[in-house]
Design an enzyme around this catalytic site. Structure first.
Site, PDB file in Angstrom:
ATOM      1  N   SER A 322       0.824  -1.197  -0.013  1.00 55.34           N
ATOM      2  CA  SER A 322      -0.004   0.130   0.064  1.00 55.34           C
ATOM      3  C   SER A 322       0.829   1.326  -0.079  1.00 55.34           C
ATOM      4  CB  SER A 322      -0.933  -0.129   1.309  1.00 55.34           C
ATOM      5  OG  SER A 322      -0.039   0.323   2.264  1.00 55.34           O
ATOM      6  N   ASP A 323       0.344   2.138  -0.584  1.00 54.04           N
ATOM      7  CA  ASP A 323       0.952   3.695  -0.166  1.00 54.04           C
ATOM      8  C   ASP A 323       0.702   3.758   1.134  1.00 54.04           C
ATOM      9  OD1 ASP A 323       2.266   6.092  -0.512  1.00 54.04           O
ATOM     10  OD2 ASP A 323       0.938   6.697  -2.102  1.00 54.04           O
ATOM     11  N   CYS A 324       1.506   4.575   1.905  1.00 53.89           N
ATOM     12  CA  CYS A 324       1.760   4.539   3.217  1.00 53.89           C
ATOM     13  C   CYS A 324       0.358   5.096   3.734  1.00 53.89           C
ATOM     14  CB  CYS A 324       3.060   5.514   3.655  1.00 53.89           C
ATOM     15  SG  CYS A 324       4.415   4.631   3.209  1.00 53.89           S
TER      16      CYS A 324
END
Length: 781
Positions: A322-324
Site C-alpha cells: 500500500s501507499d503509506c
C-alpha cells in the site's frame, strides 16, 4: 548534415485475436526485536551459522535456512514457526522479526527514484547517510531522463543505482527493497508530481518502467530463468502508484479522498498500461496501490485490480504494497463501507494487499482473524509473497556476486560521469534563432549567469533525493567556458518583488552573453502540491524581459521545471535567441547545461509532455478524468493523443544543432488477416550553420493514427521510438518492427481491445514521413 533511412517492417502477430510438515503450535508470545539487523558485522545475511550459534540456536533445526531446499519449502517452514501475533508483526513496512527463531527485523521502505534516497518514515528509514556513507549519485529527475528517449540510458542508470544500493546495504546503510519508480501518466499539466514520472505517454512510461526496473533488479546471466519465483534479484523494485492517481492537492481536492471516475477505455489505454508493461516486461517484484478511490472503490481494497489483475492476469512474482497509511485512509478519510479497523484490514487482505506501509496490519490483523473477518491463511499468503522476494534477494543466504561491493562503489567517477551524460541527453533545445547556439568559447569571454536558478543546488535534484556526491551548479558549469558574473535577480523562484532585477540587468549589460536560469521548484510543484496555473511565478517574467531587452550579447533562457510553462512571451521575444528546458537535471545539472550551450554536447532531448498555454487550465477542472474531449461541457482532450488545440510546444518537440534528413527505405503497406468461421469481428463507432558537431543524436518517434472515421479515436499515438547517434555527413538505417495487436490496438468505449480494419497511418515524427497502412479481414470457411 546527417541522413536517416527509415525502415518500417511490420512484423504483425495476431496475438490479439482473441506432504506438508505439521504446524508447530506455540503458546507463548515472542518478544519483539526492535533492533535492526546489523549488517556491519561479519554476519551479512540471516542464515549465517555463527550468527545462529551466538543466538543460542541450532541452525540445523531450521529448514528455512537450508539452502539445499527449494524456496517454497523454506518459506513455509519459516511461516509455520510463527504465532498469529508474530505473523502480523511482519506485514508492516517495519517487519519486527522473531528473535526466538532467528528472524531479524527488516525495513521494507527504501527509495531509489533517481538515486539512493534517505526519504522514509522518521525512525524507520532503511537507507541513510552519515560519515561512513556521506552521499550517493543523484541523477536527473525522471521527467528529464525520460526526455532522452534512450532506453539504454534508462537501464544503465538503474544498474548504477542498484550497485550503489547494494554497496550501502553491505555497510548497513540501506535495505534491499526500493519503492521506485513512479510510473503514473501525467494526464494534467498541473499535477505536482510530474517531475517523478516519465511523462504523458503510457507507452513511453511503460518502456521506461521496464528498463529502469531491469536495471535495478536483473542479475547478469539470470534474466531469462524459467522459474521466475526463484530468479535472483540485485535489489527489489516497485512500480507505483496503481492506479488512476494524478491528483494530489488541487483547490482543496486531495488524493486521500479523491474518487477518480474513470471509464474502462481510459483505464486500459492509459492508466494501467504502464503497470502491465512493468510487470510483464520488467518482471518487477512489487506494485504499490494508491490512496484514491477508482469508481467508488479504494484502490488498495479492489480485488479485481489487485489479486485478479496484477497477480492473476499479469502473473506478478512478488508482493503488493500500500501507499503509506492507505488502510487507515480507507477507514478514516474514505469511510469505505463505514468499516472499523478490522474490517478495513480484512478488505485489503482479501483484495490481495500483502504489505501495509503503516501499522494497521500489525495493530489489527490478529483481531481481524479472531473476529472471523479474515482467515489466517490470507496472512500466510501475504507472508509467502514477501519472503519469496527476500529469498531471491539473498537476505537469508547472502549474494556472493554483490557481497564485495563497498563504499568505494558509491559516487565513483564513472557514476558521476553518467550523471553528467544523463543531464546532457535529457536537455531539450526549444528555440535557436539564427543558430545562436552553440556559443563559441573563443568569442564569448564573459558570461552573465542570472536568475533564481543560476546557482541552483538542491533544486536540481528535486524530490525523493538523497545526499548527492557533489553539486555542479549552473554558475560552476559556465566557469569552465569563461568568466562568470552572477546575479540572482529574484529572492527564490517565488520572486515576490522586483528589487533584485536591476543587478541582473547590469550584469547582462557588461557580458558577451547572458544565460537566464529560471523556472519552478518544489515550492511550486511537488507531492501534495498541484499547480493552479502554468505561468512563471512572481516577477520572473519581468526579470526575463528586462534582462533580455538590455543585454549586450545573445540571451539564452534555461527553464528548470517538470511540467510545462507558458513561456510564449520568451518564445516570441526578439532578443531571446535560444531557450533550453533542463527539467531538474540532478547533481551535475550545471555541467550538462553549460556543455549544451557551448556545444560540447549536441542536444537531442524531446519533450515527454505537452507544454500548454496557460488558458488550458481555465478550460477544464483537474478532477475531470476522461482523456477524450467532453463536448457537452466544452472540455478539450488531454495529452497529445486527444488535444487538438494550439500549444506552446508539443509533445516530442526538440531541436538539434544538426540537420537530419529522412527517407523511407522499405515498408509493408497492408496486412491481410484471414479469420476462421469461429472468429468474429466487433462493430466500432464511426463518425458521419557554421557549427558542425562530430555527431548528432536524433530521437526518432513513430506514431500511429487509426482510421479517421472511428469516433473519439486518438489523433495519434506513439508506438515506437529510438535514440540514434549519427556522425556528421553519414547516414544510418533504423529498423522498427511493430506488432499490430500491441501497436495498432484501439480500445473501444466498451473496453474491448480491437484491431480495426481500414486505412491506418504510420508517421515518423511530426509528419516528416508518413504512409498509409491497410488492415483487411477475410473470413475463410
Amino acid at each position: 548534415m546527417a541522413k536517416l533511412s527509415f525502415i518500417s517492417i511490420l512484423a504483425l502477430a495476431l496475438c490479439c485475436l482473441s506432504s506438508a510438515k505439521a504446524r508447530e503450535i506455540h503458546t507463548t508470545e515472542s518478544p519483539i526485536d526492535d533492533s535492526p539487523f546489523n549488517l556491519t558485522t561479519s554476519y551479512s545475511y540471516v542464515c549465517h551459522p555463527s550468527r545462529f550459534s551466538e543466538l543460542g540456536l541450532d541452525i540445523k533445526k531450521y529448514a528455512y535456512c537450508d539452502s539445499s531446499l527449494p524456496y517454497h519449502i523454506r518459506v513455509k517452514d519459516l511461516i509455520d514457526r510463527m504465532t498469529l501475533e508474530e505473523k502480523v508483526q511482519q506485514i508492516g513496512d517495519t517487519a519486527k522479526g522473531v528473535p526466538r527463531i532467528g528472524l531479524p527485523k527488516y525495513e521494507w521502505w527504501s527509495e531509489a527514484l533517481h538515486g539512493v534516497s534517505n526519504v522514509g518514515q522518521q525512525g524507520s528509514k532503511a537507507s541513510f547517510f552519515d560519515d561512513v556513507v556521506p552521499g550517493a549519485t543523484s541523477f536527473p529527475m525522471v521527467i528529464l531522463t525520460a526526455a532522452s528517449f534512450n532506453e539504454t540510458l534508462w537501464k544503465t542508470i538503474g544498474q548504477v543505482v542498484s550497485t550503489e544500493a547494494r554497496a550501502m546495504h553491505n555497510v548497513g546503510h540501506a535495505g534491499l527493497s526500493f519503492w521506485s519508480p513512479n510510473i503514473n501518466v501525467v494526464r494534467d499539466p498541473r499535477w505536482g508530481r510530474a517531475l517523478e514520472t516519465p511523462g504523458e505517454d503510457p507507452f513511453v512510461v511503460g518502456r521506461y518502467a521496464a528498463n529502469y526496473v531491469r536495471g535495478l533488479q536483473d542479475v547478469e546471466g539470470t534474466e531469462n530463468v524459467t522459474d521466475l519465483n526463484s530468479r535472483p534479484l540485485k535489489v527489489a523494485a516497485c512500480c507505483k502508484h496503481y492506479a488512476a492517481y494524478d491528483v494530489d492537492n488541487w483547490l482543496g481536492v486531495v488524493r486521500e479522498t479523491f474518487d477518480a471516475r474513470v471509464r474502462e477505455q481510459d483505464m486500459i489505454e492509459t492508466f494501467v498500461k504502464p503497470f502491465e508493461m512493468c510487470v510483464k516486461e520488467g518482471d518487477v517484484t512489487s506494485v504499490m496501490c494508491s490512496y484514491n478511490r477508482i469508481n467508488g472503490i479504494p484502490a488498495c481494497a479492489d480485488r479485481r485490480l489487485l489479486k485478479d489483475t496484477i497477480r492473476g492476469e499479469w502473473d506478478l512474482h512478488g508482493y503488493i504494497v500500500s501507499d503509506c497509511d492507505s488502510i487507515e485512509v480507507m477507514r478514516d478519510r474514505h469511510k469505505w463501507l463505514n468499516d472499523d479497523a478490522e474490517d478495513a484490514v480484512s478488505q485489503a487482505l482479501k483484495a490481495g494487499l500483502d504489505l501495509d506501509c503503516g501499522s494497521f496490519y500489525s495493530d489489527y490483523g490478529a483481531n481481524a482473524v479472531t473476529q472471523g473477518k479474515v482467515r489466517e491463511a490470507d496472512i500466510d499468503e501475504a507472508l509467502r509473497n514477501l519472503y519469496f522476494v527476500l529469498m531471491r534477494l539473498g537476505f537469508f543466504d547472502g549474494s556472493p556476486k554483490f557481497d564485495n561491493l563497498s563504499k568505494d562503489h558509491i559516487c565513483s567517477q564513472d557514476h558521476i560521469n553518467l550523471a553528467i551524460e544523463a543531464a546532457r541527453e535529457g536537455i531539450v533545445l526549444l528555440k535557436n534563432e539564427n543558430q545562436t547556439l552553440p556559443l563559441d568559447s573563443q568569442k564569448i569571454k564573459t558570461i552573465a549567469v542570472v536568475g533564481p536558478h543560476a546557482n541552483a543546488t538542491d533544486a536540481m535534484i528535486g524530490n525523493y533525493a538523497g545526499v548527492p556526491c557533489r553539486f555542479t551548479a549552473p554558475i560552476d558549469g559556465f566557469q569552465q567556458y569563461g568568466k562568470v558574473t552572477y546575479a540572482t535577480g529574484c529572492q527564490g523562484v517565488v520572486c515576490k518583488n522586483d528589487t533584485m532585477i536591476y543587478p541582473a540587468v547590469r550584469a547582462a549589460l557588461n557580458a558577451d552573453a547572458t544565460v537566464i536560469v529560471a523556472g519552478l521548484d518544489l515550492s511550486i510543484e511537488a507531492e501534495s502540491l498541484d499547480r493552479e496555473d502554468l505561468l512563471l511565478p512572481g516577477y520572473q517574467t519581468e526579470l526575463i524581459n528586462q534582462v533580455a531587452t538590455r543585454s549586450r550579447g545573445p540571451v539564452i533562457l534555461v527553464i528548470m521545471s517538470a511540467g510545462g510553462v507558458d513561456i510564449t512571451f520568451a518564445k516570441n521575444h526578439p532578443n531571446i535567441s535560444a531557450i533550453l528546458w533542463a527539467g531538474y537535471p540532478g547533481e551535475e545539472g550545471g555541467h550538462g547545461i553549460a556543455d549544451v550551450v557551448f556545444g560540447a554536447y549536441n542536444p537531442g532531448g524531446r519533450l515527454p509532455l505537452t507544454w500548454h498555454k496557460n488558458e488550458y487550465v481555465d478550460m477544464l477542472p483537474m478532477t475531470s478524468m476522461p482523456l477524450r474531449p467532453i463536448y457537452s461541457l466544452g472540455y478539450p482532450g488531454r495529452t497529445y493523443k486527444f488535444f487538438n488545440g494550439s500549444t506552446v510546444y508539443p509533445f516530442g518537440y526538440g531541436l538539434s544543432y544538426t540537420t537530419f534528413n529522412y527517407s523511407l527505405a522499405a515498408t509493408k503497406r497492408s496486412l491481410d488477416i484471414k479469420l476462421n468461421k469461429y472468429q468474429h469481428c466487433r462493430q466500432i463507432n464511426y463518425t458521419d550553420a557554421a557549427f558542425q558537431p562530430s555527431y548528432g543524436s536524433e530521437t526518432i518517434l513513430i506514431y500511429w493514427s487509426p482510421p479517421s472515421e472511428i469516433r473519439d479515436a486518438q489523433i495519434k499515438e506513439l508506438v515506437a521510438f529510438n535514440k540514434v547517434f549519427v556522425q556528421a555527413g553519414h547516414s544510418a538505417k533504423v529498423k522498427f518492427n511493430l506488432n499490430a495487436c500491441k501497436s495498432l490496438r484501439y480500445v473501444d468505449y466498451k473496453g474491448y481491445s480491437l484491431l480495426a480494419s481500414g486505412r491506418h497511418t504510420i508517421a515518423v515524427g511530426d509528419n516528416i514521413l508518413s504512409f498509409p497502412f491497410s488492415i483487411n479481414y477475410e473470413v475463410s470457411e
